[in-house]
Design a protein around this motif. Structure first.
Motif, PDB file in Angstrom:
ATOM      1  N   ASN A 145       1.076   5.859   3.844  1.00 51.63           N
ATOM      2  CA  ASN A 145      -0.392   5.562   3.370  1.00 51.63           C
ATOM      3  C   ASN A 145      -0.290   4.374   2.726  1.00 51.63           C
ATOM      4  O   ASN A 145      -1.205   4.288   1.851  1.00 51.63           O
ATOM      5  N   ASN A 146       0.547   3.394   3.062  1.00 52.83           N
ATOM      6  CA  ASN A 146       0.460   2.230   2.409  1.00 52.83           C
ATOM      7  C   ASN A 146       0.778   2.178   1.019  1.00 52.83           C
ATOM      8  O   ASN A 146       0.173   1.420   0.165  1.00 52.83           O
ATOM      9  N   ARG A 147       1.488   3.215   0.385  1.00 53.14           N
ATOM     10  CA  ARG A 147       1.821   3.363  -0.879  1.00 53.14           C
ATOM     11  C   ARG A 147       3.097   3.083  -1.142  1.00 53.14           C
ATOM     12  O   ARG A 147       3.986   2.611  -0.173  1.00 53.14           O
ATOM     13  N   TYR A 148       3.442   2.902  -2.552  1.00 56.38           N
ATOM     14  CA  TYR A 148       4.931   2.460  -2.747  1.00 56.38           C
ATOM     15  C   TYR A 148       5.828   3.068  -3.525  1.00 56.38           C
ATOM     16  O   TYR A 148       4.833   3.689  -4.619  1.00 56.38           O
ATOM     17  N   THR A 149       6.946   3.308  -3.588  1.00 54.42           N
ATOM     18  CA  THR A 149       7.768   3.851  -4.562  1.00 54.42           C
ATOM     19  C   THR A 149       8.282   2.600  -5.529  1.00 54.42           C
ATOM     20  O   THR A 149       9.042   1.843  -4.839  1.00 54.42           O
ATOM     21  N   ILE A 150       8.155   2.585  -6.803  1.00 50.18           N
ATOM     22  CA  ILE A 150       8.722   1.820  -7.606  1.00 50.18           C
ATOM     23  C   ILE A 150       9.890   2.099  -8.316  1.00 50.18           C
ATOM     24  O   ILE A 150       9.898   3.017  -8.935  1.00 50.18           O
ATOM     25  N   ASP A 151      11.246   1.731  -7.991  1.00 48.75           N
ATOM     26  CA  ASP A 151      12.492   2.109  -8.150  1.00 48.75           C
ATOM     27  C   ASP A 151      12.906   1.065  -9.461  1.00 48.75           C
ATOM     28  O   ASP A 151      12.939  -0.205  -9.241  1.00 48.75           O
ATOM     29  N   ALA A 160       2.958   4.358  -6.589  1.00 52.42           N
ATOM     30  CA  ALA A 160       1.877   3.734  -6.811  1.00 52.42           C
ATOM     31  C   ALA A 160       1.096   3.602  -5.394  1.00 52.42           C
ATOM     32  O   ALA A 160       1.668   3.638  -4.345  1.00 52.42           O
ATOM     33  N   ASP A 161      -0.148   3.517  -5.760  1.00 53.85           N
ATOM     34  CA  ASP A 161      -1.195   3.159  -4.594  1.00 53.85           C
ATOM     35  C   ASP A 161      -1.371   1.720  -4.212  1.00 53.85           C
ATOM     36  O   ASP A 161      -1.864   1.576  -3.229  1.00 53.85           O
ATOM     37  N   ALA A 162      -1.058   0.854  -5.122  1.00 53.59           N
ATOM     38  CA  ALA A 162      -1.085  -0.426  -4.861  1.00 53.59           C
ATOM     39  C   ALA A 162      -0.036  -1.010  -5.960  1.00 53.59           C
ATOM     40  O   ALA A 162       0.219  -0.639  -7.144  1.00 53.59           O
ATOM     41  N   ILE A 370       1.526  -9.459   5.057  1.00 54.29           N
ATOM     42  CA  ILE A 370       2.738  -8.537   5.514  1.00 54.29           C
ATOM     43  C   ILE A 370       3.015  -6.980   5.102  1.00 54.29           C
ATOM     44  O   ILE A 370       3.003  -6.382   5.801  1.00 54.29           O
ATOM     45  N   ARG A 371       2.339  -6.886   3.804  1.00 55.07           N
ATOM     46  CA  ARG A 371       2.502  -5.588   3.415  1.00 55.07           C
ATOM     47  C   ARG A 371       1.174  -5.321   2.610  1.00 55.07           C
ATOM     48  O   ARG A 371       0.471  -6.130   1.785  1.00 55.07           O
ATOM     49  N   PRO A 372       0.131  -4.270   3.160  1.00 53.28           N
ATOM     50  CA  PRO A 372      -0.907  -3.864   2.712  1.00 53.28           C
ATOM     51  C   PRO A 372      -0.898  -3.404   1.322  1.00 53.28           C
ATOM     52  O   PRO A 372       0.335  -2.797   0.877  1.00 53.28           O
TER      53      PRO A 372
END
Length: 409
Positions: A145-151, A160-162, A370-372
Motif C-alpha cells: 500500500n505504498n507504505r514504508y518501514t523505517i529501519d 510510516a504512511d509517507a 519513482i516511489r509514491p
C-alpha cells in the motif's frame, strides 16, 4: 482525524520545516522526526556567524531563482508556492521579526540564531512533532500500500504512511547509498561555496583586509562575480569569491582546484580608466611618494603591496614613475592574475552541488516520481544557492511544499 504516520528523516532546516508544517496542516497526523546527531538544527545554529541568515530580501520568484547554480529553473515555480516573503510572514506570525541588511541578507532582529531555533522548536511542541535525536536511519523499505518501514541502525523500526527525506548534503557519495537502494540515482556531490587558496601566499600578512567591491574572474571562462572581497591567510574569500565558486563548482572540481583567477580590485574602473588616474597622480602629486594616494578606495597596506608587486621602489616619487611602470600598476589593479591551488570549505556550513536529481522529483509537490509517498526536501536534492540566505530559502520552500502535498488531505 488522521491515524497516519509521517517519518521525516533529517532534523535540519528543511526536515524540521516539513515536519512542523505537516503536523499543523493535518490534525491528528503523527509526525516523527529522526535526527542522527545529538542536536537538531545544528546548521541553523552556526550559520551567518551564529546569527542565522534566514533568507534574502528578494520577493520576486524569477529574480530569486537566479541565485541558484543548480535547481534555479525548478525553484522558479516552487517559489510561486512559497517564497522569501512567505518565509518572513511565517516567522513574523510566530513572533520572530526579521531585518534586512544592506546586501539583502535577512536576519532575526536579535542577531541570534537561537531565536530561529527556539521558534521552530516551540512550533514542534505546539504541533506535537516527536523528535528523536541520535536516531540514524539505515534503510527505508517499501511495503504494501505504498507504505514504508523505517529501519534504524540500533535495530528498531517503525512503519510510516509517507516519508520525507531531508538529510542535507554530503561530500561523500556513499552517504547516499540507502537512497540509491530506493531506486533513485545520485548526482555525485562536489563542494560549493569555498574560498580560493593562492599557490603563492603573496597577501598572507594582509589577512583580514576587506574591500567593499571587487571583481573575480576564472581565467578562460565566463565565471565572473563582483562583490565584497576578503583577504585570508590562504588566499581570497568573501561574497565575490563564494559566488564564483558556487557557479563554477563542478568545473573547478574537474580542474582539481588548480586554476587561475583575475581580480579587478577597483571596479567598475577598467585598465584604461586606472591608467588615466595614475597619469593624473603623476602630474599633480609629483613630489609625493607613490606609496601614498587618495584616488582609489584601497587600504594603504594593500596599496603599498600593489606598488611593491609592480617593482616600484618604496621611496619613489610620483614624478619619477615611467609610463611602463604606470602601465604595469594599472594592470596590477584591474587584471592581476593569481594561481589558485586548493580550496577551503566551511567545515560545518558546507554546501554541496549534487544529490537527488530533480528529474526524479515532481518539483510541484516534492514527491518522488519513482516511489509514491516518498518526498524530498532541502540540500539532499541537487539544489544549491549562492551565499546570502538562498540555501535556507530553498530548504524552507521545499520543506513547505512537501508538507503541503502529503497524501493526507
Amino acid at each position: 482525524m488522521s491515524n497516519n504516520t509521517l517519518a521525516v528523516i533529517g532534523g535540519g532546516a528543511a526536515g524540521f520545516f516539513a515536519g512542523v508544517n505537516a503536523a499543523r496542516l493535518y490534525p491528528g497526523l503523527r509526525v516523527i522526526l529522526f535526527e542522527r546527531s545529538r542536536e537538531v538544527l545544528s546548521k541553523v545554529r552556526i550559520s551567518g556567524g551564529g546569527r542565522c541568515n534566514v533568507t534574502h530580501h528578494c520577493f520576486d520568484p524569477e529574480t530569486l531563482s537566479m541565485a541558484y547554480p543548480r535547481g534555479g529553473k525548478e525553484l522558479r515555480w516552487a517559489f510561486e508556492q512559497f517564497q522569501a516573503r512567505d518565509t518572513v510572514t511565517w516567522f513574523n506570525d510566530r513572533g520572530v521579526d526579521l531585518k534586512t541588511e544592506e546586501d539583502g541578507r535577512m536576519f532575526p532582529v536579535t542577531d541570534d540564531s537561537a531565536t530561529i531555533i527556539s521558534c521552530l522548536k516551540k512550533e514542534a511542541r505546539k504541533q506535537g512533532v516527536e523528535i528523536r535525536i541520535k536516531s540514524r536511519v539505515g534503510a527505508i523499505t517499501p511495503i504494501e500500500n505504498n507504505r514504508y518501514t523505517i529501519d534504524l541502525r540500533d535495530g528498531k523500526s517503525i512503519h510510516a504512511d509517507a516519508a520525507v527525506i531531508a538529510t542535507g548534503g554530503s561530500n561523500r557519495s556513499r552517504t547516499y547509498d540507502w537512497i540509491r537502494d530506493l531506486g533513485h540515482t545520485i548526482v555525485d556531490p562536489v563542494p560549493s561555496l569555498f574560498t580560493f587558496n593562492f599557490r603563492r601566499k603573496i597577501f598572507e600578512d594582509l589577512a583580514g583586509i576587506s574591500l567593499e567591491e571587487a571583481s573575480v574572474t576564472i581565467d578562460g571562462t565566463n565565471f565572473q562575480h563582483q562583490g565584497p572581497l576578503l583577504i585570508t591567510h590562504w588566499g581570497l574569500s568573501g561574497p565575490a569569491v563564494l559566488k564564483t565558486s558556487a557557479w563554477a563548482a563542478r568545473y573547478l572540481y574537474d580542474k582539481e582546484y588548480r586554476f587561475t583567477i583575475r581580480v579587478n580590485w577597483v571596479p567598475p574602473k577598467n585598465e584604461e580608466d586606472v591608467r588615466g588616474i595614475l597619469y593624473e597622480l603623476r602630474d599633480y602629486n609629483a613630489r609625493k611618494l607613490v606609496n601614498k594616494q587618495d584616488r582609489f578606495a584601497l587600504p594603504n597596506r594593500l596599496w603599498k603591496r600593489f606598488v611593491a608587486l609592480t617593482g616600484i621602489d618604496n621611496g619613489q616619487r610620483w614624478a619619477e614613475l615611467s609610463n611602463n611602470q604606470i602601465h604595469h600598476l594599472a594592470q596590477q589593479l584591474t587584471g592581476a592574475r593569481y594561481e589558485i591551488q586548493g580550496k577551503t570549505t566551511y567545515k560545518d556550513e558546507f554546501v554541496t552541488s549534487g544529490g537527488v536529481p530533480l528529474t526524479e522529483i515532481n518539483t510541484g509537490t516534492m514527491e518522488s516520481t519513482i516511489r509514491p509517498r516518498l518526498y524530498f526536501a532541502g540540500e539532499v536534492l541537487n539544489i544549491d544557492g549562492i551565499t546570502g540566505g538562498y540555501n535556507f530559502q530553498s530548504a524552507w520552500t521545499t520543506g513547505w511544499i512537501a508538507a503541503r502535498h502529503l497524501p493526507f488531505g
